[in-house]
Design a protein around this motif. Sequence first.
Motif, mmCIF file in Angstrom:
data_model
loop_
_atom_site.group_PDB
_atom_site.id
_atom_site.type_symbol
_atom_site.label_atom_id
_atom_site.label_comp_id
_atom_site.label_asym_id
_atom_site.label_seq_id
_atom_site.Cartn_x
_atom_site.Cartn_y
_atom_site.Cartn_z
ATOM 1 N N PHE A 84 0.810 -1.227 0.000
ATOM 2 C CA PHE A 84 0.000 0.000 0.000
ATOM 3 C C PHE A 84 0.840 1.272 0.000
ATOM 4 C CE2 PHE A 84 -3.007 -3.088 1.955
ATOM 5 C CZ PHE A 84 -3.960 -3.033 0.957
ATOM 6 N N LEU A 85 2.146 1.137 0.143
ATOM 7 C CA LEU A 85 2.974 2.343 0.078
ATOM 8 C C LEU A 85 3.175 2.807 -1.364
ATOM 9 C CD1 LEU A 85 3.373 1.561 3.051
ATOM 10 C CD2 LEU A 85 5.598 2.631 2.879
ATOM 11 N N GLN A 86 2.868 1.942 -2.318
ATOM 12 C CA GLN A 86 2.937 2.359 -3.724
ATOM 13 C C GLN A 86 1.621 3.031 -4.102
ATOM 14 O OE1 GLN A 86 3.857 -0.717 -6.625
ATOM 15 N NE2 GLN A 86 4.822 -1.977 -5.034
ATOM 16 N N VAL A 97 9.442 1.696 -2.547
ATOM 17 C CA VAL A 97 9.172 3.125 -2.399
ATOM 18 C C VAL A 97 9.994 3.857 -3.458
ATOM 19 C CG1 VAL A 97 9.246 5.095 -0.839
ATOM 20 C CG2 VAL A 97 8.760 2.816 0.072
ATOM 21 N N ASN A 98 9.334 4.266 -4.514
ATOM 22 C CA ASN A 98 10.007 4.918 -5.655
ATOM 23 C C ASN A 98 11.226 4.134 -6.114
ATOM 24 O OD1 ASN A 98 8.179 7.073 -5.384
ATOM 25 N ND2 ASN A 98 9.468 7.940 -3.762
ATOM 26 N N GLY A 99 11.071 2.840 -6.208
ATOM 27 C CA GLY A 99 12.159 2.019 -6.731
ATOM 28 C C GLY A 99 13.125 1.519 -5.669
ATOM 29 N N GLU A 100 13.011 2.065 -4.473
ATOM 30 C CA GLU A 100 13.924 1.627 -3.418
ATOM 31 C C GLU A 100 13.209 0.608 -2.522
ATOM 32 O OE1 GLU A 100 16.008 3.441 0.503
ATOM 33 O OE2 GLU A 100 15.330 4.902 -1.010
ATOM 34 N N MET A 101 13.890 -0.486 -2.182
ATOM 35 C CA MET A 101 13.249 -1.482 -1.345
ATOM 36 C C MET A 101 13.417 -1.112 0.134
ATOM 37 S SD MET A 101 11.972 -3.222 -3.646
ATOM 38 C CE MET A 101 11.286 -4.758 -3.039
ATOM 39 N N VAL A 102 12.302 -0.902 0.820
ATOM 40 C CA VAL A 102 12.347 -0.512 2.231
ATOM 41 C C VAL A 102 11.798 -1.667 3.068
ATOM 42 C CG1 VAL A 102 11.489 1.123 3.957
ATOM 43 C CG2 VAL A 102 12.046 1.920 1.648
ATOM 44 N N ARG A 103 12.621 -2.115 4.032
ATOM 45 C CA ARG A 103 12.196 -3.269 4.831
ATOM 46 C C ARG A 103 10.993 -2.899 5.679
ATOM 47 N NH1 ARG A 103 16.608 -5.904 8.551
ATOM 48 N NH2 ARG A 103 15.497 -4.721 10.140
ATOM 49 N N HIS A 104 10.037 -3.804 5.729
ATOM 50 C CA HIS A 104 8.749 -3.499 6.357
ATOM 51 C C HIS A 104 8.856 -2.943 7.780
ATOM 52 C CE1 HIS A 104 4.534 -3.676 7.426
ATOM 53 N NE2 HIS A 104 4.934 -4.217 8.558
ATOM 54 N N ASP A 105 9.714 -3.516 8.603
ATOM 55 C CA ASP A 105 9.735 -3.085 10.018
ATOM 56 C C ASP A 105 10.093 -1.609 10.172
ATOM 57 O OD1 ASP A 105 12.347 -3.985 9.157
ATOM 58 O OD2 ASP A 105 13.011 -3.640 11.210
ATOM 59 N N LYS A 106 10.747 -1.027 9.147
ATOM 60 C CA LYS A 106 11.123 0.394 9.228
ATOM 61 C C LYS A 106 9.898 1.301 9.091
ATOM 62 C CE LYS A 106 15.608 -0.500 8.783
ATOM 63 N NZ LYS A 106 16.419 -0.470 9.990
ATOM 64 N N ILE A 107 8.883 0.771 8.453
ATOM 65 C CA ILE A 107 7.699 1.601 8.204
ATOM 66 C C ILE A 107 6.427 0.897 8.684
ATOM 67 C CG2 ILE A 107 8.725 2.855 6.259
ATOM 68 C CD1 ILE A 107 6.211 0.189 5.617
ATOM 69 N N HIS A 108 6.644 -0.060 9.574
ATOM 70 C CA HIS A 108 5.546 -0.935 10.006
ATOM 71 C C HIS A 108 4.244 -0.189 10.322
ATOM 72 C CE1 HIS A 108 3.504 -4.234 11.942
ATOM 73 N NE2 HIS A 108 3.354 -3.524 13.050
ATOM 74 N N ASN A 109 4.370 0.919 11.023
ATOM 75 C CA ASN A 109 3.161 1.579 11.521
ATOM 76 C C ASN A 109 2.363 2.306 10.435
ATOM 77 O OD1 ASN A 109 3.659 0.620 14.065
ATOM 78 N ND2 ASN A 109 4.855 2.406 14.682
ATOM 79 N N LEU A 110 2.894 2.313 9.218
ATOM 80 C CA LEU A 110 2.171 3.003 8.141
ATOM 81 C C LEU A 110 1.275 2.066 7.333
ATOM 82 C CD1 LEU A 110 4.990 5.254 6.581
ATOM 83 C CD2 LEU A 110 3.308 5.857 8.336
ATOM 84 N N TYR A 111 1.331 0.784 7.631
ATOM 85 C CA TYR A 111 0.657 -0.169 6.735
ATOM 86 C C TYR A 111 -0.876 -0.040 6.762
ATOM 87 C CZ TYR A 111 -0.170 -4.271 3.937
ATOM 88 O OH TYR A 111 -0.594 -5.103 2.931
#
Length: 682
Positions: free
Chosen positions: A280-282, A364-378
């Motif tokens: 959902f971040l895309q 995220v704009n082509g960069e792979m971001v590990r889920h735990d770094k942004i967990h609370n945004l899901y």
Amino acid sequence: MIRKYRLGTPFPTESVIKNIEAESGAIPYLKISEGDPVSFSYELAKEDIVYGLGENVRGINKRGWLYRSKNSDEPNHSEEKNSLYAAHNFVIISGKETFGLFIDYAGILTFDVGYTHLDELKITPSDNNLDLYFIEGDSLPDIVKQFRGLIGRSYIPPKWAFGLSQSRWSYYTADEVREVARRYRENHLPIDSICLDIDYMERYKDFTVDPEAFPDLPKLASDLKEMGIKLVPIIDAGVKIEDGYDVYEEGVKNNYFCKREDGSNFVAGVWPGRVHFPDFLQPEARKWFGHKYKVLIDQGVEGFWNDMNEPAIFYSEEHLKEVFEEIDRLKTQEIDIDAFHHFKALVADINNNDDDYKRFYHNVNGEMVRHDKIHNLYGYNMTRAAGESFEELYPDKRVLIYSRSSCIGMHRYAGIWCGDNNSWWSHILVNLKMQASLNMVGILFCGSDIGGFQKDTTEDLSLRWHALGAFTPLMRNHASYGTRMQEAYQFDNIDMFRRVIGVRYALMPYIYSEFMKAALNDGMYAQPLSFVYPEDSFARGVEDQLMIGESIMIAPVYTQNADGRYVYLPERMKLYKFKGIDQITSEILEKGHHYITVDLDEVILFVRPGHMVPYCEGGECLDTQDESQLRLLEFVETEPASYLLYHDDGLSRDYANPKNYTTIILSPDGKKSTSDNSITLL
Ligand code: MIG
């Protein structure tokens, strides 16, 4: 005044809508202890209160516990828990100094609010990339208002969403749903919607309908609509892996699912079995998923609840494999007690395992971001997917949506329900306290499962809970499978439920006005007493009463077998007691402590001096209820008073139309008038 400070390169959460220039120089108020990660601390004086943190266990004053912002599928809302479903990183410290603090951060964060040291607040992120906002204001409501201006206007549901909603996990067939509708109507119990839990779907596939259990959803929806009842189905975060299922196939084809490090689609086990999680971040994935809700709207559905979006993970394939391997290894060993406990934990810790949140990535704009770094945004972004699409597809119409998981920012797109509580008396109070904390972070449309979700309820618990629910914007009765049936008509004294729910409907002109004004002016619908009476040292500690809107205070009964309760009045007020709306009594009470008796079928409220509460006769369905003829509850003794009534069609988004506002004036001698003739005062 709002000041922003930045550390490192924070992930853009899109929680705030205003671009404020970050200041350089030292951060105010807090002491930073350098390190990786840093931590921020603040010395608490004896009189300091720490408000905030939205959806959480414990008090309105958060002192005395450690809270972890880590969105969790947590079905036990007991005191020892550190996290529930949300990350609401906003606190207000009120006392020797008063300021608001918002930590805009997508990762896991702890607020040690006097847990390690009684007099220290210590905030520790997982890394050093975050924004801090400091907010100073004239008063607690002013600090909240400024904060809310920063994060954007709160979600506004259609008006019918304020009507009673009946839910259960699950009503398994269309016939069961029809039976609920019929029995509510037959018993003249007001109701506006029925929720469908996961079993309406075909094998738990989002946006499908089980053809056997619900053979004709459009017909069901239209038959219920004729009875004034809307359908509100659930949507889960995980998408079932199944060949031929369009959501699965489109998601795979377009790379809309979260990936493992090696680029393959991450697989988790949730209700549908093996699932992929939409990324959902895309923005494109959000648009794609959000547009799917239309499939159900086209069949006559008018609202949704988004579940399991922390996201909840029963297991990951990798972890399951590791567990099996470890069990195989243990089989050949001698098992001592330590090994036994290790063995037991292997299985017990499979659900929502921390390691699993490190096994998948977002693009995220082509960069792979590990889920735990942004967990609370899901969960936020899952629900935003729906909210953005509704705004695009139905620009003139509000669609009901509430989510389980959330983060600040999501409040612009949806409300929440407070997740899996228990049928416990103590959870009435948890429900009440959370209302106040949630309002601070912009979540105005919220409520807890009335009657309690897990465990068996009782008739008296249900009645008392409805008497609080009568004031929460979301008034939904929901229960888990395996528990006692708890629709209002299941009990001996249906008339008692009719009276309590009837009061909610009668008060709707006030409840809706106050909600709308709070949403449109960045205000709070439900406030702690201390926000209104900051100088009153006793009021500052009251955590079992709330101010609802500008005119009233509520004090629900939350103990079993009590014939009433003690109530603190921070000023002289007029007590109104309702037994339904036919029997209303009132009494003026002086400032101070009073024992107030409250029957099981009574709803009480206290009107503040110089204030009034418009109410109507009430009906059984908000779409048809007549709110053009109003009466007033009032406490107007010396000066004329005025009340700003908000009323609109309840469906369009034309909020600024001056026609939506009517001023009501009442003089001490009882003379009343309104600013236009759309409303008649009786
Ligand atoms: O794992 O859909 O909080 O309201 O009834 C449980 C079934 C999944 C959790 C939700 C609850 C809902 C239930 N869901």
